[in-house]
Design a protein around this motif. Sequence first.
Motif, short mmCIF file in Angstrom:
data_model
loop_
_atom_site.label_atom_id
_atom_site.label_comp_id
_atom_site.label_asym_id
_atom_site.label_seq_id
_atom_site.Cartn_x
_atom_site.Cartn_y
_atom_site.Cartn_z
N GLN A 283 0.83 -1.21 0.00
CA GLN A 283 0.00 0.00 0.00
C GLN A 283 0.87 1.27 0.00
O GLN A 283 0.40 2.34 -0.38
N GLU B 261 0.20 -4.06 6.93
CA GLU B 261 -0.58 -4.20 5.70
C GLU B 261 -2.07 -4.28 6.00
O GLU B 261 -2.89 -3.69 5.28
N GLU C 203 -4.51 -1.48 4.53
CA GLU C 203 -5.55 -1.86 3.57
C GLU C 203 -6.91 -1.32 3.99
O GLU C 203 -7.75 -1.01 3.13
N GLN C 204 -7.15 -1.17 5.29
CA GLN C 204 -8.40 -0.54 5.73
C GLN C 204 -8.51 0.87 5.17
O GLN C 204 -9.56 1.28 4.67
N MET D 30 -6.84 2.06 2.52
CA MET D 30 -6.89 2.04 1.06
C MET D 30 -8.28 1.65 0.54
O MET D 30 -8.71 2.15 -0.51
N ALA D 31 -8.98 0.79 1.25
CA ALA D 31 -10.33 0.43 0.83
C ALA D 31 -11.23 1.67 0.85
O ALA D 31 -12.04 1.89 -0.06
#
Length: 321
Positions: A79, A304, A308-309, A311-312
């Motif tokens: 990310q 990660e 990713e939380q 980036m979502a």
Amino acid sequence: MRPTGKLHLGNYMGALHNWVNLQNDYECYFFVADLHALTTDYADPSNILPNTREVMLDYLAAGLDPAKSVLFVQSQVKQHFELPLYLGMITPVGWLERVPSYKDMQENLAEKDLSMYGFLGYPVLMASDILLYQPKYVPVGQDQQAHVELTREVARRFNNFYKLNGEEVLPEPDVLLTPSPKLPGTDGRKMSKSYGNTILLSDPEPEVRKKLKTMVTDPARVRRTDPGDPDKCPVGDLHKVFSSHDTLEKVYAGCRTAGIGCIECKGWAADALVQILNPIQERRAKYSDADVDDVLKDGAARAEARAEQTMAEVRAAMKLA
């Protein structure tokens, strides 16, 4: 920190010592910035990987605890590649060119060609490193406040363009100023690897004492009988940071009356440094290569998952999902 070699006392007092304390009160993420190293060492990256391991060992030796903090390597969390691309789409070039360190580094590293997209855009990468974890605070010294302010501006601009269900995605983090005492190198200038004047966290006691013996002192003390002033002496600056109150009193009284010589004063400073470095080196010796690998693997997985939380939410706000 960028993996440019083993860490020194300046790194410790400027950041690591504060980080160790912060991990007791905050959810903390600390990483080795190997992608940032490529902005200046792109032509020969051969030292980045071994230096990354050394820096992580110094993190652990200083007292960063993988049970309390997330410790990882930047490039192992993908990310950190994705968010800079999105943020780079909305960051004006003028913002990047006015970052104080942009021209400073070009002048200080005049022997390298830094007219690269990656070097110009490294503040966006830095902003992404911060915003990926949607933090409330960024612990920095005063010299790094400009980078955090740019991060706030980038987050503000993103939130003006994109929202998720009417809500802002990227918080504007606040600076958490951490004390960073003046710490001179052996030549009297700021302690820096580029000056070759450092005392490493991993230097054994004989090496520490050897380096202190050559350290510059108050220029007024030409002869042993000349009085001096610890406030004008780099060794005095070390005493102010590391020595006890009783030792500091002896330094001031002895130096100003020429009651002690510089060799004796340097020996007291070395005694204080060794007391700081010994437990750090003992912790360092406990970690095998396999232990470091386990710490990095676990840290990358935890980082990660959290990144990713974010980036979502970013992808959804940008209608990319």
